[in-house]
Design an enzyme around this catalytic site. Structure first.
Site, short mmCIF file in Angstrom:
data_model
loop_
_atom_site.label_atom_id
_atom_site.label_comp_id
_atom_site.label_asym_id
_atom_site.label_seq_id
_atom_site.Cartn_x
_atom_site.Cartn_y
_atom_site.Cartn_z
CB SER A 129 -0.90 0.02 1.24
OG SER A 129 -1.60 1.24 1.33
CE1 TYR A 142 -4.06 -2.12 5.07
CE2 TYR A 142 -3.29 0.04 4.35
CZ TYR A 142 -3.77 -1.23 4.05
OH TYR A 142 -3.95 -1.60 2.73
#
Length: 267
Positions: A129, A142
């Site tokens: 990501s 995350y």
């Protein structure tokens, strides 16, 4: 013979779009889900696999090898979102997120490597990501799990290069998927000192996903990577400013970059 591709988390979002794209290009594709029976209309087989369960991983990988005789490409796409103030996020949820986003991909890689090594070829693509390139407020866990997978890939690819096995990262920005509905949200506590800024940031994050790019753009980029003779180490896919934010982090002093992030999230 067509290339055989395994996509973890292939039942929806980026995984589903990628699988459908590759099937249309003539590839033999297998997707995975913890509940494969929920996807009877999939355009490619969905096998049962839980990245947090080693037996589940090995069973599925071995089934594909027994059926096809080879495995050419692994796309480590399965992942989970998590939001919340780090102080108020339960340890169990932090560990569960790393089990899915970091340890899970490692175990799938370990499962496919002996097969790829015996066939003297293979490609492993880890979906990370853009959030893994920076510590984002209320998404720190995350960011950390995806950033860890980025660094792991850099090391891992050097260790397996002499087996003629390639490994790359691809970091998407915001895409219109169901990740927001499936992610763990630390509860908004009435007596929390983080209540207002967390609430504002959570709303902004969900808006970004809702307005995200079409997952088919990721599918086409993955198709190009699979066909690249000498793929790069890192790929970023997303809106210009999302990708440019990585460049800015390299160029700007830390505190100025931090201020830009805080202004963006209205903190």
């Amino acid at each position: 013979m067509s290339k055989v591709v395994l996509i973890t988390g292939g039942s929806s979002g980026i995984g589903k779009s990628t699988g459908e794209c590759l099937v249309n290009k003539g590839y033999t594709v297998y997707g995975t889900s913890r509940s494969p029976n929920n996807y009877p209309d999939s355009k490619f087989p969905i096998l049962e696999l839980d990245v947090k369960n080693l037996d589940s991983i090995n069973k599925t990988v071995n089934k594909i090898i027994e059926t096809q005789g080879k495995l050419d490409v692994l796309i480590n796409n399965a992942g989970a979102g998590i939001t919340g103030p780090i102080e108020e996020t339960p340890d169990a949820e932090i560990k569960a997120n790393f089990e899915t986003n970091f340890f899970g991909p490692i175990n799938v890689i370990k499962s496919v490597l002996p097969h790829m090594r015996s066939q003297k070829s293979g490609l492993i693509i880890n979906v990370t990501s853009i959030a893994g390139y920076m510590g984002l407020p209320y998404r720190g866990i995350y960011s950390a799990s995806k950033g860890a997978l980025e660094l792991l890939t850099e090391a891992f690819r050097m260790e397996i290069k002499h087996f003629n096995i390639k490994m790359v990262n691809i970091a998407p920005g915001d895409f219109a998927t169901n990740i927001a509905s499936g992610r763990y949200h630390a509860p908004l506590l009435d007596d929390s000192p983080y209540k207002q800024p967390y609430s504002n940031t959570l709303k902004l994050m969900n808006e970004h996903v809702d307005k995200g790019s079409n997952p088919e753009l990721m599918a086409l980029r993955l198709f190009k990577i699979i066909n690249a003779k000498n793929p790069k180490v890192h790929y970023k896919v997303g809106e210009f400013m999302q990708k440019f934010s990585i460049v800015l982090k390299r160029l700007l002093p830390d505190k100025i970059y931090e201020k830009l992030l805080m202004n963006h999230y209205k903190l």
